[in-house]
Design an enzyme around this catalytic site. Sequence first.
Site, PDB file in Angstrom:
ATOM      1  N   SER A 123       0.824  -1.201   0.000  1.00 25.60           N
ATOM      2  CA  SER A 123       0.000   0.000   0.000  1.00 25.60           C
ATOM      3  C   SER A 123       0.856   1.249   0.000  1.00 25.60           C
ATOM      4  O   SER A 123       1.957   1.269   0.573  1.00 25.60           O
ATOM      5  CB  SER A 123      -0.896  -0.003   1.248  1.00 25.60           C
ATOM      6  N   TYR A 147      -1.991   0.123  10.148  1.00 26.05           N
ATOM      7  CA  TYR A 147      -2.197  -0.506   8.839  1.00 26.05           C
ATOM      8  C   TYR A 147      -0.961  -0.346   7.963  1.00 26.05           C
ATOM      9  O   TYR A 147      -0.420  -1.320   7.437  1.00 26.05           O
ATOM     10  CB  TYR A 147      -3.423   0.102   8.157  1.00 26.05           C
ATOM     11  N   LYS A 151       1.989  -3.269   6.736  1.00 24.43           N
ATOM     12  CA  LYS A 151       2.390  -3.536   5.357  1.00 24.43           C
ATOM     13  C   LYS A 151       3.907  -3.395   5.187  1.00 24.43           C
ATOM     14  O   LYS A 151       4.545  -4.210   4.518  1.00 24.43           O
ATOM     15  CB  LYS A 151       1.668  -2.571   4.411  1.00 24.43           C
ATOM     16  N   HIS A 195     -14.717   2.986   1.435  1.00 31.44           N
ATOM     17  CA  HIS A 195     -14.133   3.654   0.275  1.00 31.44           C
ATOM     18  C   HIS A 195     -15.068   4.734  -0.254  1.00 31.44           C
ATOM     19  O   HIS A 195     -16.287   4.563  -0.312  1.00 31.44           O
ATOM     20  CB  HIS A 195     -13.814   2.642  -0.821  1.00 31.44           C
ATOM     21  N   ILE A 212     -17.788  13.131   4.711  1.00 25.75           N
ATOM     22  CA  ILE A 212     -16.499  13.555   4.188  1.00 25.75           C
ATOM     23  C   ILE A 212     -15.615  13.937   5.364  1.00 25.75           C
ATOM     24  O   ILE A 212     -16.034  14.693   6.246  1.00 25.75           O
ATOM     25  CB  ILE A 212     -16.658  14.772   3.239  1.00 25.75           C
ATOM     26  N   ASP A 290      -4.606   9.869   7.979  1.00 23.19           N
ATOM     27  CA  ASP A 290      -4.858  10.239   6.585  1.00 23.19           C
ATOM     28  C   ASP A 290      -3.941  11.382   6.149  1.00 23.19           C
ATOM     29  O   ASP A 290      -4.100  12.506   6.615  1.00 23.19           O
ATOM     30  CB  ASP A 290      -6.311  10.695   6.405  1.00 23.19           C
TER      31      ASP A 290
END
Length: 336
Positions: A123, A147, A151, A195, A212, A290
């Site tokens: 990712s 997360y 990875k 998503h 959002i 994010d």
Amino acid sequence: MSQVGAGKTVLVVGGAGYIGSHMVKSLLAHGYDTVTFDNLSNGHRDAVLGGHFVHGDLADRELLEDIFEEFDFDGVLHFAGSIQVGESVRDPQVYYDNNLANTLNLLRAVRRGGNPKLIFSSSAAVYGEPRQAIIDERHPCAPLSPYGRSKLMVEQIARDFAQAYGLRVFSLRYFNAAGADPDGDLGERHAPETHLIPLALRAAFAREPCEIFGNDYSTPDGTCVRDYIHVADLCEAHRLALEYLPRAGGFHVLNLGNGAGYSVREVLSAIEWVTGKTVPINLGPRRAGDPARLVADAKRARAMLGWRPRYGAIETIVAHAAAFEQRRHQHRRAAG
């Protein structure tokens, strides 16, 4: 050992999920035999459109060993990861158990299987906050979430296995997988769905607000910018990597993206243009983990694999997803 049919046989771990099910369909269309291995915790049995199916979990090391004894695999594709950034912040143990410990079980089995070729779904989350507008594989890795860290840890382990045991590994760093099967057979069916594109489409069709997360990022319109790559283009890159592996030694990292970024508001505009419907939204706070912008430099994948995305336009990605979501919406309404 045996093969399922006359062609080359590929193990697709997580093949009942979103990307995995598209991958199984693509492999079958290109003459491969497939064995799908999935615990169905997030996947759907009816999404596996052919080949052999094994209901199992990567935590079951004995079952993994049995699978590798029964079948002679020409390659392994690993899609069975937990993928929600926010959830990984709230409950990191799940991500280290599934993404890290269970993948280690798979790596052990691949190593012992006699034909050690693996393609791993990584990712762009491994990069963390971008230090440049377009990210290539040399960008420093500083993931912002468990997360992303899970990875990156798997990549480090796979690199060590490649060096010590002769595994041949591609780690493909996705940016934002999106869209649906152009034939309409498959699409996103996550539960819960996180998503943007399917959530916004459902909001448009059902006239219920889509949330959002943040509008105060350092981007032109304040919303996050992402590089959306069509799921069919992802599958094509995996197939090309699978064909490249016999002449590749060691461990390789490749970005997969279109090299173009779209903000959340730009995606919503594309959805409204494609569907002719308004997307109602609720504005919420930023989500932890994010980054403001993630856009790929995928020149290396193009040069190494000869890969060329076919469905790069956001309107095409949205149109394929919209066709799938509209059918699902109609089915839900018909079911009452």
